[in-house]
Design a protein around this motif. Structure first.
Motif, PDB file in Angstrom:
ATOM      1  N   ASP A  26       0.834  -1.214   0.000  1.00 50.44           N
ATOM      2  CA  ASP A  26       0.000   0.000   0.000  1.00 50.44           C
ATOM      3  C   ASP A  26       0.863   1.256   0.000  1.00 50.44           C
ATOM      4  O   ASP A  26       0.610   2.198  -0.754  1.00 50.44           O
ATOM      5  CB  ASP A  26      -0.922   0.030   1.226  1.00 50.44           C
ATOM      6  N   GLU A  29       2.564   1.939  -3.351  1.00 50.61           N
ATOM      7  CA  GLU A  29       1.636   2.530  -4.324  1.00 50.61           C
ATOM      8  C   GLU A  29       1.349   3.986  -3.987  1.00 50.61           C
ATOM      9  O   GLU A  29       1.335   4.836  -4.873  1.00 50.61           O
ATOM     10  CB  GLU A  29       0.337   1.734  -4.370  1.00 50.61           C
ATOM     11  N   ASP A  59      -4.669 -11.033  -6.447  1.00 51.85           N
ATOM     12  CA  ASP A  59      -4.988  -9.654  -6.074  1.00 51.85           C
ATOM     13  C   ASP A  59      -3.738  -8.822  -5.788  1.00 51.85           C
ATOM     14  O   ASP A  59      -3.721  -7.617  -6.015  1.00 51.85           O
ATOM     15  CB  ASP A  59      -5.938  -9.610  -4.877  1.00 51.85           C
ATOM     16  N   ARG A  63      -0.755  -5.685  -8.571  1.00 51.90           N
ATOM     17  CA  ARG A  63      -0.353  -4.375  -8.057  1.00 51.90           C
ATOM     18  C   ARG A  63       1.114  -4.036  -8.299  1.00 51.90           C
ATOM     19  O   ARG A  63       1.517  -2.899  -8.114  1.00 51.90           O
ATOM     20  CB  ARG A  63      -0.657  -4.318  -6.556  1.00 51.90           C
ATOM     21  N   TYR A  64       1.932  -5.005  -8.703  1.00 54.66           N
ATOM     22  CA  TYR A  64       3.346  -4.732  -8.928  1.00 54.66           C
ATOM     23  C   TYR A  64       3.771  -5.260 -10.296  1.00 54.66           C
ATOM     24  O   TYR A  64       3.034  -5.986 -10.953  1.00 54.66           O
ATOM     25  CB  TYR A  64       4.214  -5.322  -7.816  1.00 54.66           C
ATOM     26  N   HIS A  83       4.802   2.736 -11.979  1.00 58.61           N
ATOM     27  CA  HIS A  83       3.707   3.650 -11.632  1.00 58.61           C
ATOM     28  C   HIS A  83       3.425   4.577 -12.784  1.00 58.61           C
ATOM     29  O   HIS A  83       4.240   4.945 -13.516  1.00 58.61           O
ATOM     30  CB  HIS A  83       4.037   4.469 -10.397  1.00 58.61           C
TER      31      HIS A  83
END
Length: 83
Positions: A26, A29, A59, A63-64, A83
């Motif tokens: 978290d 990000e 999940d 995210r990476y 990002h």
């Protein structure tokens, strides 16, 4: 910028490990960090396996960008973000 998560202090606390891993993902990000260094330590390898299983969850994997196992230090894993 690089974030670092050392799991030595909580190696035997399952829910704390998952919470710490979620928190560092978290934060990466939120702060747009490119690399997270996770240190499960060398030991028996069980904690590293747990970390890698966590990172393989669908999940979390979304995210990476990629995971890199440190070839010079068995007890360290890098998580790279785009990002």
């Amino acid at each position: 910028m690089r974030l670092k998560l050392d799991l030595h202090d909580i190696y035997n606390k399952g829910s704390d490990i998952d919470r710490a891993l979620h928190d560092v993902i978290d934060e990466a990000e939120r702060t747009r960090t490119k690399i997270v260094e996770i240190i499960p330590g060398k030991g028996s390898g069980q904690l590293k396996k747990r970390v890698l299983r966590f990172l393989e969850r669908k999940d979390i994997k979304a995210r990476y960008h990629r995971v890199e196992k440190d070839s010079k230090n068995f007890g360290r894993v890098f998580v790279h973000f785009k990002h």
